[in-house]
Motif scaffolding. Structure first.
Motif, PDB file in Angstrom:
ATOM      1  N   SER A  54      38.234  36.369  32.392  1.00  0.00           N
ATOM      2  CA  SER A  54      37.255  37.488  32.959  1.00  0.00           C
ATOM      3  C   SER A  54      36.808  37.018  34.512  1.00  0.00           C
ATOM      4  CB  SER A  54      36.048  37.356  32.016  1.00  0.00           C
ATOM      5  OG  SER A  54      35.342  36.108  31.937  1.00  0.00           O
ATOM      6  N   ASP A  57      40.427  37.982  39.280  1.00  0.00           N
ATOM      7  CA  ASP A  57      40.563  39.167  39.884  1.00  0.00           C
ATOM      8  C   ASP A  57      41.774  39.945  39.336  1.00  0.00           C
ATOM      9  OD1 ASP A  57      42.787  39.195  42.009  1.00  0.00           O
ATOM     10  OD2 ASP A  57      41.477  37.354  42.550  1.00  0.00           O
ATOM     11  N   GLU A  58      41.930  41.314  39.134  1.00  0.00           N
ATOM     12  CA  GLU A  58      43.004  42.171  38.661  1.00  0.00           C
ATOM     13  C   GLU A  58      44.444  41.714  39.113  1.00  0.00           C
ATOM     14  OE1 GLU A  58      44.073  46.824  37.773  1.00  0.00           O
ATOM     15  OE2 GLU A  58      42.149  46.244  38.730  1.00  0.00           O
ATOM     16  N   TRP A  61      45.309  38.254  38.210  1.00  0.00           N
ATOM     17  CA  TRP A  61      45.873  38.175  36.618  1.00  0.00           C
ATOM     18  C   TRP A  61      46.916  38.974  36.412  1.00  0.00           C
ATOM     19  CZ3 TRP A  61      45.810  35.614  32.464  1.00  0.00           C
ATOM     20  CH2 TRP A  61      45.961  36.291  31.519  1.00  0.00           C
ATOM     21  N   GLY A  62      47.362  40.070  37.157  1.00  0.00           N
ATOM     22  CA  GLY A  62      48.606  40.676  37.043  1.00  0.00           C
ATOM     23  C   GLY A  62      49.703  39.784  37.260  1.00  0.00           C
TER      24      GLY A  62
END
Length: 264
Positions: A54, A57-58, A61-62
């Motif tokens: 959580s 950041d997106e 994490w990708g």
């Protein structure tokens, strides 16, 4: 007895169930306890890096997800929505150290950034990976060097005497023999033709030292001149052949080398 630096390798492999003097047992139990913490044994969790999914950041994490799916970084695992990275000295090079320092400086002041940087280095391995000065602005290099100097002046492990450091080097090889001394005699039978027929080792246990007399079992420091530089030269001859450098060794060498200037 100090446990700083290179002493861990030999000390932590020693077992205390040897019938030695009872006064030495608390010391050996403490050493065993430290070993369990360092290596994640006996229910302890080995020091590692972790971050909750959580908090990532997106975009990052990708990238991490693709790395884990492809198995490119086996040390990186996802457990209970927490990304965990096991320490591995081979994963950490000067470029990683430099990037970490720059990122920390973006978020923290010099003192807090360096303490966090050196903390990560401690968790990751037995020696600190240096930064690449060419990737930093001159002012950033000065800040790093000032922080390193201040940190070294506060590190109590570096205040040990030459005698203590020498005993740490001895511990790597013969600590078990010091706390549980013994003599060994080899009996060998050789034929008239010079062929060995049998070999028998006879071991005689000697009186084990008490904690108060443990220091008497160490050989004297082999350096005639007990200065720091003289000892360092000798220490390189007597240290274990497979021993990694001291924690600061490569870092300091890199900083000193980068600071050399040749003026016309």
């Amino acid at each position: 007895m100090s446990l700083a630096g290179a002493a861990f390798a030999g000390l932590l492999t020693t077992r205390f169930a040897f019938g030695g003097d009872p006064s030495v047992l608390p010391l050996l139990r403490a050493i065993e306890h430290l070993k369990h913490v360092c290596y994640g044994q006996e229910g302890y969790i080995r020091p590692h890096f972790s971050v909750a999914v959580s908090e990532i950041d997106e975009a990052s994490w990708g990238l991490l997800s693709r790395v884990m799916e492809a198995g490119l970084l086996p040390e990186l695992k996802l457990e209970d929505e927490v990304a965990r990275l096991e320490p591995n000295q081979g994963l950490w090079d000067p470029l990683c150290s430099t990037y970490l320092w720059l990122r920390l400086r973006e978020m923290l002041g010099p003192d807090a950034a360096f303490e966090r940087w050196i903390f990560c280095q401690r968790v990751n391995g037995r020696w600190a990976s240096p930064i690449i000065p060419e990737y930093l602005e001159f002012e950033d290099c000065q800040i790093f060097e000032q922080q390193l100097t201040a940190h070294l002046s506060r590190d109590r492990a570096l205040t040990a005497s030459v005698t203590t450091v020498w005993r740490q080097a001895v511990n790597e090889h013969t600590f078990a023999m010091i706390v549980a001394p013994r003599t060994s005699h080899m009996h060998m039978t050789i034929s008239p033709e010079g062929e060995r027929r049998s070999t028998r080792e006879e071991i005689t246990l000697m009186a084990p030292p008490a904690l108060a007399t443990l220091a008497d079992g160490y050989p004297p420091c082999p350096v005639g001149d007990p200065s720091d530089l003289s000892f360092l030269q000798s220490w390189h001859r007597f240290r274990h052949w497979g021993e990694t450098p001291l924690f600061y060794y490569g870092l300091l060498s890199h900083v000193v080398e980068a600071g050399k200037r040749v003026w016309p």
